[in-house]
Design a protein around this motif. Structure first.
Motif, PDB file in Angstrom:
ATOM      1  N   ARG A   3     -39.269  29.336 -35.995  1.00 51.08           N
ATOM      2  CA  ARG A   3     -38.136  29.368 -34.864  1.00 51.08           C
ATOM      3  C   ARG A   3     -39.117  28.780 -34.024  1.00 51.08           C
ATOM      4  NH1 ARG A   3     -33.020  31.612 -33.915  1.00 51.08           N
ATOM      5  NH2 ARG A   3     -34.260  32.211 -32.293  1.00 51.08           N
ATOM      6  N   SER A   4     -40.021  27.765 -34.139  1.00 55.37           N
ATOM      7  CA  SER A   4     -40.630  27.016 -33.585  1.00 55.37           C
ATOM      8  C   SER A   4     -40.111  26.176 -32.170  1.00 55.37           C
ATOM      9  CB  SER A   4     -41.717  26.640 -34.323  1.00 55.37           C
ATOM     10  OG  SER A   4     -42.772  25.899 -33.462  1.00 55.37           O
ATOM     11  N   PHE A   5     -38.942  25.225 -32.473  1.00 55.19           N
ATOM     12  CA  PHE A   5     -39.056  24.222 -32.341  1.00 55.19           C
ATOM     13  C   PHE A   5     -37.196  24.888 -31.584  1.00 55.19           C
ATOM     14  CE2 PHE A   5     -36.663  20.045 -31.179  1.00 55.19           C
ATOM     15  CZ  PHE A   5     -37.627  19.322 -31.328  1.00 55.19           C
ATOM     16  N   PRO A   6     -37.053  24.404 -29.732  1.00 54.84           N
ATOM     17  CA  PRO A   6     -37.796  24.323 -29.169  1.00 54.84           C
ATOM     18  C   PRO A   6     -38.652  25.904 -28.700  1.00 54.84           C
ATOM     19  CG  PRO A   6     -35.928  24.802 -27.432  1.00 54.84           C
ATOM     20  CD  PRO A   6     -35.376  24.591 -29.121  1.00 54.84           C
ATOM     21  N   SER A   7     -39.303  26.080 -27.346  1.00 59.02           N
ATOM     22  CA  SER A   7     -39.830  27.321 -27.202  1.00 59.02           C
ATOM     23  C   SER A   7     -38.805  28.204 -25.916  1.00 59.02           C
ATOM     24  CB  SER A   7     -41.148  26.889 -26.527  1.00 59.02           C
ATOM     25  OG  SER A   7     -41.875  28.526 -25.553  1.00 59.02           O
ATOM     26  N   GLY A   8     -38.400  30.049 -26.287  1.00 62.13           N
ATOM     27  CA  GLY A   8     -38.242  30.178 -25.500  1.00 62.13           C
ATOM     28  C   GLY A   8     -38.777  30.622 -24.337  1.00 62.13           C
ATOM     29  N   HIS A   9     -39.683  30.976 -24.490  1.00 58.73           N
ATOM     30  CA  HIS A   9     -40.580  31.111 -23.235  1.00 58.73           C
ATOM     31  C   HIS A   9     -40.900  30.162 -21.827  1.00 58.73           C
ATOM     32  CE1 HIS A   9     -41.571  35.250 -25.676  1.00 58.73           C
ATOM     33  NE2 HIS A   9     -42.569  35.065 -24.639  1.00 58.73           N
ATOM     34  N   THR A  10     -40.830  29.075 -22.817  1.00 60.32           N
ATOM     35  CA  THR A  10     -41.203  27.812 -22.229  1.00 60.32           C
ATOM     36  C   THR A  10     -39.695  27.554 -21.145  1.00 60.32           C
ATOM     37  OG1 THR A  10     -43.166  27.224 -22.997  1.00 60.32           O
ATOM     38  CG2 THR A  10     -41.631  25.550 -21.627  1.00 60.32           C
ATOM     39  N   VAL A  11     -38.153  27.646 -21.603  1.00 57.10           N
ATOM     40  CA  VAL A  11     -37.238  27.488 -21.364  1.00 57.10           C
ATOM     41  C   VAL A  11     -37.138  28.135 -20.058  1.00 57.10           C
ATOM     42  CG1 VAL A  11     -35.108  27.379 -21.645  1.00 57.10           C
ATOM     43  CG2 VAL A  11     -36.056  26.506 -22.858  1.00 57.10           C
ATOM     44  N   LEU A  12     -37.965  29.266 -19.966  1.00 57.36           N
ATOM     45  CA  LEU A  12     -37.522  30.906 -18.965  1.00 57.36           C
ATOM     46  C   LEU A  12     -38.269  30.214 -18.087  1.00 57.36           C
ATOM     47  CD1 LEU A  12     -36.725  33.919 -21.355  1.00 57.36           C
ATOM     48  CD2 LEU A  12     -35.143  32.087 -19.709  1.00 57.36           C
ATOM     49  N   VAL A  13     -39.528  29.991 -18.819  1.00 53.02           N
ATOM     50  CA  VAL A  13     -40.546  30.053 -17.159  1.00 53.02           C
ATOM     51  C   VAL A  13     -40.255  28.885 -16.345  1.00 53.02           C
ATOM     52  CG1 VAL A  13     -42.933  29.540 -16.168  1.00 53.02           C
ATOM     53  CG2 VAL A  13     -41.939  31.863 -18.712  1.00 53.02           C
ATOM     54  N   ALA A  14     -39.818  27.598 -17.003  1.00 50.62           N
ATOM     55  CA  ALA A  14     -39.584  26.015 -16.258  1.00 50.62           C
ATOM     56  C   ALA A  14     -38.612  26.353 -15.965  1.00 50.62           C
ATOM     57  CB  ALA A  14     -39.554  25.237 -17.921  1.00 50.62           C
ATOM     58  N   THR A  15     -37.152  26.861 -16.103  1.00 51.27           N
ATOM     59  CA  THR A  15     -36.661  27.138 -15.246  1.00 51.27           C
ATOM     60  C   THR A  15     -36.631  27.311 -13.881  1.00 51.27           C
ATOM     61  OG1 THR A  15     -35.246  28.965 -16.701  1.00 51.27           O
ATOM     62  CG2 THR A  15     -34.366  26.519 -16.988  1.00 51.27           C
ATOM     63  N   THR A  16     -37.650  28.692 -14.412  1.00 50.08           N
ATOM     64  CA  THR A  16     -37.527  29.162 -13.307  1.00 50.08           C
ATOM     65  C   THR A  16     -38.561  28.906 -12.210  1.00 50.08           C
ATOM     66  OG1 THR A  16     -37.212  31.963 -14.465  1.00 50.08           O
ATOM     67  CG2 THR A  16     -39.132  31.940 -12.418  1.00 50.08           C
ATOM     68  N   MET A  17     -39.917  27.740 -12.541  1.00 53.74           N
ATOM     69  CA  MET A  17     -40.177  27.532 -11.674  1.00 53.74           C
ATOM     70  C   MET A  17     -40.087  25.756 -11.203  1.00 53.74           C
ATOM     71  SD  MET A  17     -42.973  29.176 -11.607  1.00 53.74           S
ATOM     72  CE  MET A  17     -43.572  30.640 -12.026  1.00 53.74           C
ATOM     73  N   PHE A  18     -39.001  25.230 -11.803  1.00 50.33           N
ATOM     74  CA  PHE A  18     -38.378  24.070 -11.430  1.00 50.33           C
ATOM     75  C   PHE A  18     -37.616  24.552 -10.263  1.00 50.33           C
ATOM     76  CE2 PHE A  18     -39.127  21.808 -15.010  1.00 50.33           C
ATOM     77  CZ  PHE A  18     -40.563  21.156 -15.143  1.00 50.33           C
ATOM     78  N   SER A  19     -36.391  25.740 -10.228  1.00 52.44           N
ATOM     79  CA  SER A  19     -35.963  25.834  -9.716  1.00 52.44           C
ATOM     80  C   SER A  19     -36.412  26.317  -8.333  1.00 52.44           C
ATOM     81  CB  SER A  19     -34.852  27.119  -9.483  1.00 52.44           C
ATOM     82  OG  SER A  19     -34.482  26.798 -11.134  1.00 52.44           O
ATOM     83  N   LEU A  20     -37.697  27.757  -8.449  1.00 53.21           N
ATOM     84  CA  LEU A  20     -37.786  27.546  -7.303  1.00 53.21           C
ATOM     85  C   LEU A  20     -38.725  26.472  -5.912  1.00 53.21           C
ATOM     86  CD1 LEU A  20     -39.418  30.336  -5.896  1.00 53.21           C
ATOM     87  CD2 LEU A  20     -40.986  30.346  -7.191  1.00 53.21           C
ATOM     88  N   ALA A  21     -39.600  25.491  -7.016  1.00 56.25           N
ATOM     89  CA  ALA A  21     -39.732  24.313  -6.114  1.00 56.25           C
ATOM     90  C   ALA A  21     -39.170  23.728  -5.446  1.00 56.25           C
ATOM     91  CB  ALA A  21     -40.835  23.499  -7.672  1.00 56.25           C
ATOM     92  N   LYS A  22     -37.798  23.759  -5.946  1.00 57.39           N
ATOM     93  CA  LYS A  22     -37.035  22.659  -5.659  1.00 57.39           C
ATOM     94  C   LYS A  22     -36.422  22.706  -4.230  1.00 57.39           C
ATOM     95  CE  LYS A  22     -34.416  20.063  -6.979  1.00 57.39           C
ATOM     96  NZ  LYS A  22     -34.454  18.957  -7.240  1.00 57.39           N
ATOM     97  N   GLN A  23     -37.076  24.251  -3.404  1.00 59.56           N
ATOM     98  CA  GLN A  23     -36.994  25.074  -2.116  1.00 59.56           C
ATOM     99  C   GLN A  23     -37.577  24.679  -1.445  1.00 59.56           C
ATOM    100  OE1 GLN A  23     -33.496  26.243  -2.832  1.00 59.56           O
ATOM    101  NE2 GLN A  23     -33.819  26.485  -4.566  1.00 59.56           N
ATOM    102  N   PHE A  24     -39.280  23.612  -1.803  1.00 60.58           N
ATOM    103  CA  PHE A  24     -40.062  23.547  -0.541  1.00 60.58           C
ATOM    104  C   PHE A  24     -39.856  22.426  -1.053  1.00 60.58           C
ATOM    105  CE2 PHE A  24     -40.457  28.405  -2.336  1.00 60.58           C
ATOM    106  CZ  PHE A  24     -40.787  29.088  -1.099  1.00 60.58           C
ATOM    107  N   SER A  25     -40.984  21.709   0.759  1.00 59.09           N
ATOM    108  CA  SER A  25     -41.115  20.382   0.647  1.00 59.09           C
ATOM    109  C   SER A  25     -42.589  20.277   0.297  1.00 59.09           C
ATOM    110  CB  SER A  25     -40.512  19.964   1.806  1.00 59.09           C
ATOM    111  OG  SER A  25     -41.199  20.387   2.983  1.00 59.09           O
ATOM    112  N   ASN A  26     -43.426  21.101   0.671  1.00 62.33           N
ATOM    113  CA  ASN A  26     -44.681  21.062   0.784  1.00 62.33           C
ATOM    114  C   ASN A  26     -45.682  21.190  -0.393  1.00 62.33           C
ATOM    115  OD1 ASN A  26     -48.434  22.208   0.835  1.00 62.33           O
ATOM    116  ND2 ASN A  26     -47.557  22.597   2.978  1.00 62.33           N
ATOM    117  N   PRO A  27     -46.450  19.915  -1.297  1.00 61.49           N
ATOM    118  CA  PRO A  27     -46.568  19.846  -2.178  1.00 61.49           C
ATOM    119  C   PRO A  27     -47.692  20.778  -2.708  1.00 61.49           C
ATOM    120  CG  PRO A  27     -47.382  17.821  -0.251  1.00 61.49           C
ATOM    121  CD  PRO A  27     -46.397  18.591   0.428  1.00 61.49           C
ATOM    122  N   TRP A  28     -47.999  21.085  -1.562  1.00 60.77           N
ATOM    123  CA  TRP A  28     -49.094  22.041  -2.058  1.00 60.77           C
ATOM    124  C   TRP A  28     -48.463  23.538  -2.518  1.00 60.77           C
ATOM    125  CZ3 TRP A  28     -54.201  20.469  -2.865  1.00 60.77           C
ATOM    126  CH2 TRP A  28     -54.364  19.752  -2.140  1.00 60.77           C
TER     127      TRP A  28
END
Length: 287
Positions: free
Chosen positions: A189-214
Protein backbone atom coordinates in the motif's frame (compact mmCIF):
# COMPACT_ATOMS: atom_id res chain seq x y z
CA UNK A 1 4.93 14.65 21.07
CA UNK A 2 1.44 15.66 22.22
CA UNK A 3 2.95 18.72 23.87
CA UNK A 4 4.56 19.72 20.57
CA UNK A 5 1.26 19.41 18.70
CA UNK A 6 -0.53 21.40 21.42
CA UNK A 7 2.03 24.19 21.09
CA UNK A 8 1.59 24.12 17.32
CA UNK A 9 -2.17 24.49 17.66
CA UNK A 10 -1.72 27.36 20.12
CA UNK A 11 0.73 29.05 17.73
CA UNK A 12 -1.64 28.62 14.76
CA UNK A 13 -4.56 30.16 16.67
CA UNK A 14 -2.41 33.11 17.72
CA UNK A 15 -1.32 33.65 14.12
CA UNK A 16 -4.94 33.94 13.05
CA UNK A 17 -5.87 36.37 15.81
CA UNK A 18 -2.69 38.46 15.55
CA UNK A 19 -3.09 38.83 11.80
CA UNK A 20 -6.58 40.22 12.31
CA UNK A 21 -5.56 42.59 15.10
CA UNK A 22 -2.40 43.89 13.45
CA UNK A 23 -3.91 44.48 10.02
CA UNK A 24 -4.20 48.15 9.06
CA UNK A 25 -7.01 47.42 6.63
CA UNK A 26 -10.12 46.03 8.29
CA UNK A 27 -11.62 42.94 6.60
CA UNK A 28 -14.42 43.59 4.13
CA UNK A 29 -17.90 43.43 5.63
CA UNK A 30 -20.69 42.17 3.39
CA UNK A 31 -24.05 43.67 4.32
CA UNK A 32 -27.40 43.64 2.58
CA UNK A 33 -28.74 47.05 3.49
CA UNK A 34 -25.60 49.00 4.46
CA UNK A 35 -27.03 49.46 7.97
CA UNK A 36 -26.88 46.24 9.95
CA UNK A 37 -24.61 43.22 9.77
CA UNK A 38 -26.24 39.79 9.42
CA UNK A 39 -26.66 37.92 12.68
CA UNK A 40 -24.39 35.01 13.47
CA UNK A 41 -25.87 31.52 13.37
CA UNK A 42 -26.22 29.62 16.61
CA UNK A 43 -23.57 26.95 17.19
CA UNK A 44 -26.02 24.15 16.40
CA UNK A 45 -27.24 25.82 13.22
CA UNK A 46 -23.68 26.58 12.14
CA UNK A 47 -22.72 22.91 12.59
CA UNK A 48 -25.50 21.93 10.19
CA UNK A 49 -24.49 24.60 7.67
CA UNK A 50 -20.84 23.58 7.80
CA UNK A 51 -21.72 19.90 7.54
CA UNK A 52 -23.61 20.59 4.33
CA UNK A 53 -20.71 22.70 3.08
CA UNK A 54 -18.27 19.84 3.69
CA UNK A 55 -20.47 17.40 1.77
CA UNK A 56 -20.84 19.89 -1.09
CA UNK A 57 -17.09 20.49 -1.15
CA UNK A 58 -16.34 16.78 -1.43
CA UNK A 59 -18.96 16.27 -4.15
CA UNK A 60 -17.65 19.26 -6.09
CA UNK A 61 -14.08 17.94 -5.98
CA UNK A 62 -15.05 14.56 -7.39
CA UNK A 63 -17.31 16.03 -10.08
CA UNK A 64 -15.06 18.92 -11.12
CA UNK A 65 -13.13 16.90 -13.77
CA UNK A 66 -16.35 16.86 -15.80
CA UNK A 67 -15.97 20.62 -16.32
CA UNK A 68 -12.18 20.90 -16.52
CA UNK A 69 -10.68 23.38 -18.94
CA UNK A 70 -7.45 23.13 -20.93
CA UNK A 71 -5.39 24.54 -18.05
CA UNK A 72 -6.61 21.81 -15.71
CA UNK A 73 -5.60 19.07 -18.13
CA UNK A 74 -2.20 20.69 -18.56
CA UNK A 75 -1.79 20.64 -14.76
CA UNK A 76 -2.74 16.96 -14.71
CA UNK A 77 -0.18 16.27 -17.41
CA UNK A 78 2.50 18.10 -15.44
CA UNK A 79 1.77 16.04 -12.32
CA UNK A 80 1.82 12.82 -14.34
CA UNK A 81 5.14 13.78 -15.94
CA UNK A 82 6.65 14.70 -12.58
CA UNK A 83 5.51 11.39 -11.09
CA UNK A 84 7.08 9.45 -13.97
CA UNK A 85 10.36 11.33 -13.61
CA UNK A 86 10.56 10.66 -9.86
CA UNK A 87 9.47 7.07 -10.44
CA UNK A 88 12.43 6.58 -12.76
CA UNK A 89 14.86 7.43 -9.95
CA UNK A 90 12.91 5.90 -7.05
CA UNK A 91 15.59 3.31 -6.31
CA UNK A 92 18.31 5.94 -5.98
CA UNK A 93 16.28 8.44 -3.96
CA UNK A 94 15.01 5.74 -1.61
CA UNK A 95 18.54 4.51 -0.99
CA UNK A 96 19.80 8.06 -0.44
CA UNK A 97 17.22 8.95 2.20
CA UNK A 98 17.17 5.60 3.99
CA UNK A 99 20.96 5.62 4.40
CA UNK A 100 20.71 8.98 6.17
CA UNK A 101 17.86 8.10 8.51
CA UNK A 102 20.15 7.61 11.53
CA UNK A 103 21.46 11.15 11.11
CA UNK A 104 18.01 12.66 11.56
CA UNK A 105 17.20 13.69 15.17
CA UNK A 106 14.88 11.21 16.85
CA UNK A 107 12.31 13.89 17.73
CA UNK A 108 12.02 14.84 14.05
CA UNK A 109 11.51 11.22 13.05
CA UNK A 110 8.77 10.69 15.62
CA UNK A 111 7.09 13.99 14.79
CA UNK A 112 6.87 13.11 11.09
CA UNK A 113 5.07 9.85 11.74
CA UNK A 114 2.90 11.20 14.58
CA UNK A 115 1.75 14.32 12.77
CA UNK A 116 0.67 12.33 9.70
CA UNK A 117 -1.35 9.76 11.66
CA UNK A 118 -5.07 10.04 10.79
CA UNK A 119 -6.23 10.29 14.40
CA UNK A 120 -3.70 13.01 15.21
CA UNK A 121 -4.13 15.01 12.02
CA UNK A 122 -7.91 14.99 12.19
CA UNK A 123 -7.60 15.93 15.85
CA UNK A 124 -5.71 19.07 14.85
CA UNK A 125 -8.07 20.03 12.02
CA UNK A 126 -11.10 19.42 14.24
CA UNK A 127 -9.57 21.54 17.00
CA UNK A 128 -9.04 24.40 14.56
CA UNK A 129 -12.63 24.14 13.32
CA UNK A 130 -14.09 23.96 16.84
CA UNK A 131 -11.99 26.95 17.91
CA UNK A 132 -13.54 29.00 15.12
CA UNK A 133 -17.00 27.62 15.83
CA UNK A 134 -17.10 28.41 19.55
CA UNK A 135 -15.28 31.76 19.27
CA UNK A 136 -17.50 32.62 16.27
CA UNK A 137 -14.44 33.50 14.24
CA UNK A 138 -15.47 32.86 10.65
CA UNK A 139 -11.94 32.84 9.28
CA UNK A 140 -10.73 30.09 11.61
CA UNK A 141 -13.97 28.12 11.21
CA UNK A 142 -13.82 28.31 7.41
CA UNK A 143 -10.21 27.16 7.54
CA UNK A 144 -11.29 24.14 9.56
CA UNK A 145 -14.02 23.37 7.02
CA UNK A 146 -11.46 23.65 4.21
CA UNK A 147 -9.06 21.32 6.03
CA UNK A 148 -11.67 18.68 6.83
CA UNK A 149 -13.15 18.77 3.31
CA UNK A 150 -9.78 18.56 1.57
CA UNK A 151 -8.39 15.85 3.85
CA UNK A 152 -11.50 13.72 3.38
CA UNK A 153 -11.57 14.18 -0.39
CA UNK A 154 -7.88 13.42 -0.94
CA UNK A 155 -7.86 10.77 1.80
CA UNK A 156 -10.61 8.69 0.21
CA UNK A 157 -8.91 9.00 -3.17
CA UNK A 158 -5.55 7.79 -1.88
CA UNK A 159 -7.15 4.92 0.07
CA UNK A 160 -8.81 3.60 -3.09
CA UNK A 161 -5.64 4.15 -5.14
CA UNK A 162 -3.49 2.23 -2.65
CA UNK A 163 -5.72 -0.81 -2.87
CA UNK A 164 -6.03 -0.61 -6.65
CA UNK A 165 -2.30 -0.14 -7.36
CA UNK A 166 -0.87 -2.39 -4.64
CA UNK A 167 2.68 -1.10 -4.89
CA UNK A 168 5.24 -2.75 -2.62
CA UNK A 169 6.80 -0.51 0.00
CA UNK A 170 10.56 0.12 -0.19
CA UNK A 171 11.00 -1.68 3.12
CA UNK A 172 9.95 -4.99 1.53
CA UNK A 173 13.07 -4.83 -0.65
CA UNK A 174 11.06 -6.04 -3.66
CA UNK A 175 11.96 -3.00 -5.74
CA UNK A 176 9.99 -0.20 -7.33
CA UNK A 177 8.47 -2.40 -10.05
CA UNK A 178 6.68 -4.85 -7.75
CA UNK A 179 2.89 -4.53 -7.57
CA UNK A 180 0.23 -6.69 -5.94
CA UNK A 181 -3.21 -5.07 -6.46
CA UNK A 182 -6.08 -5.76 -4.04
CA UNK A 183 -3.84 -7.81 -1.75
CA UNK A 184 -5.06 -6.15 1.44
CA UNK A 185 -1.54 -6.47 2.86
CA UNK A 186 -0.08 -3.29 4.37
CA UNK A 187 3.24 -4.05 2.67
CA UNK A 188 1.59 -3.38 -0.69
CA UNK A 189 0.00 0.00 0.00
CA UNK A 190 2.84 2.32 -0.92
CA UNK A 191 1.26 4.36 -3.70
CA UNK A 192 0.30 7.07 -2.78
CA UNK A 193 1.12 8.14 0.80
CA UNK A 194 -1.76 8.64 3.24
CA UNK A 195 0.37 10.43 5.82
CA UNK A 196 1.53 12.89 3.18
CA UNK A 197 -2.01 13.54 1.94
CA UNK A 198 -3.28 14.43 5.41
CA UNK A 199 -0.37 16.67 6.35
CA UNK A 200 -0.23 18.35 2.93
CA UNK A 201 -3.95 19.20 2.88
CA UNK A 202 -3.62 20.63 6.39
CA UNK A 203 -0.58 22.74 5.55
CA UNK A 204 -1.81 23.94 2.15
CA UNK A 205 -5.15 24.92 3.71
CA UNK A 206 -3.43 26.75 6.55
CA UNK A 207 -0.98 28.56 4.27
CA UNK A 208 -3.90 29.89 2.18
CA UNK A 209 -4.92 32.03 5.13
CA UNK A 210 -1.70 34.06 5.33
CA UNK A 211 -0.10 36.49 2.90
CA UNK A 212 3.20 36.80 4.79
CA UNK A 213 5.80 34.71 2.86
CA UNK A 214 7.76 33.98 6.05
CA UNK A 215 4.69 32.52 7.73
CA UNK A 216 3.99 30.43 4.64
CA UNK A 217 7.61 29.24 4.60
CA UNK A 218 7.35 28.22 8.25
CA UNK A 219 4.16 26.27 7.60
CA UNK A 220 5.66 24.46 4.62
CA UNK A 221 8.86 23.71 6.56
CA UNK A 222 6.85 21.91 9.22
CA UNK A 223 4.70 20.19 6.61
CA UNK A 224 7.60 18.71 4.65
CA UNK A 225 8.85 16.72 7.65
CA UNK A 226 6.19 14.00 7.34
CA UNK A 227 6.67 13.24 3.61
CA UNK A 228 10.44 13.00 4.05
CA UNK A 229 10.06 10.84 7.15
CA UNK A 230 8.01 8.34 5.14
CA UNK A 231 10.90 8.05 2.68
CA UNK A 232 13.50 7.81 5.48
CA UNK A 233 11.53 5.00 7.11
CA UNK A 234 11.20 3.01 3.91
CA UNK A 235 7.41 3.29 4.00
CA UNK A 236 7.14 5.09 0.65
CA UNK A 237 9.14 5.96 -2.44
CA UNK A 238 9.73 9.58 -3.34
CA UNK A 239 7.29 9.39 -6.27
CA UNK A 240 4.60 8.27 -3.79
CA UNK A 241 4.93 11.38 -1.64
CA UNK A 242 5.29 13.67 -4.67
CA UNK A 243 1.99 12.51 -6.15
CA UNK A 244 0.30 12.71 -2.74
CA UNK A 245 1.43 16.32 -2.24
CA UNK A 246 0.31 17.24 -5.77
CA UNK A 247 -3.14 15.71 -5.22
CA UNK A 248 -3.46 17.57 -1.94
CA UNK A 249 -2.46 20.89 -3.48
CA UNK A 250 -5.02 20.77 -6.28
CA UNK A 251 -7.79 19.49 -4.00
CA UNK A 252 -7.18 22.37 -1.58
CA UNK A 253 -7.01 24.93 -4.41
CA UNK A 254 -10.24 23.70 -5.98
CA UNK A 255 -12.09 23.49 -2.68
CA UNK A 256 -10.89 26.94 -1.59
CA UNK A 257 -12.10 28.53 -4.83
CA UNK A 258 -15.43 26.72 -4.61
CA UNK A 259 -16.01 27.86 -1.02
CA UNK A 260 -15.28 31.49 -1.88
CA UNK A 261 -17.09 31.61 -5.21
CA UNK A 262 -20.48 32.46 -3.72
CA UNK A 263 -18.99 35.08 -1.42
CA UNK A 264 -17.23 36.80 -4.31
CA UNK A 265 -20.37 36.83 -6.46
CA UNK A 266 -22.99 37.68 -3.85
CA UNK A 267 -25.57 39.78 -5.76
CA UNK A 268 -27.38 42.76 -4.39
CA UNK A 269 -24.96 43.32 -1.52
CA UNK A 270 -22.56 46.10 -0.68
CA UNK A 271 -18.98 45.40 0.34
CA UNK A 272 -17.86 47.95 2.93
CA UNK A 273 -14.13 48.41 3.47
CA UNK A 274 -12.69 50.57 6.22
CA UNK A 275 -9.25 52.01 5.47
CA UNK A 276 -7.14 53.71 8.12
CA UNK A 277 -3.85 55.60 8.06
CA UNK A 278 -2.17 58.02 10.52
CA UNK A 279 -3.97 61.03 9.03
CA UNK A 280 -7.04 59.60 7.34
CA UNK A 281 -10.06 57.36 7.91
CA UNK A 282 -12.10 56.28 4.90
CA UNK A 283 -15.12 54.06 4.29
CA UNK A 284 -15.59 52.65 0.78
CA UNK A 285 -18.66 50.83 -0.47
CA UNK A 286 -18.43 48.57 -3.52
CA UNK A 287 -21.66 47.63 -5.31
Amino acid sequence: MKQILTLMLFFISNLFFSQELDSIEVDTLIVEDSVALPKKNSIGRQLVVDGKQIVNNIAHSYLSPLSWEKKNWVDLGGVALGTVIFYSVDHDTSKFFRERRDKVPNVIQKFGDYFGGPQNNYGITSAIYLTGLFTKNDKIRDTGVLMISSATTAGLLQTFSKTLVGRARPGTEKGKFYFKPFSGDADYRSFPSGHTVLVATTMFSLAKQFSNPWVKAGIYSVGIITPLSRVWDGAHFFSDVFLSAAISYFVVEGTYKYMNRKKDKAPGKIAWKLNMSPNMIGLNGVF
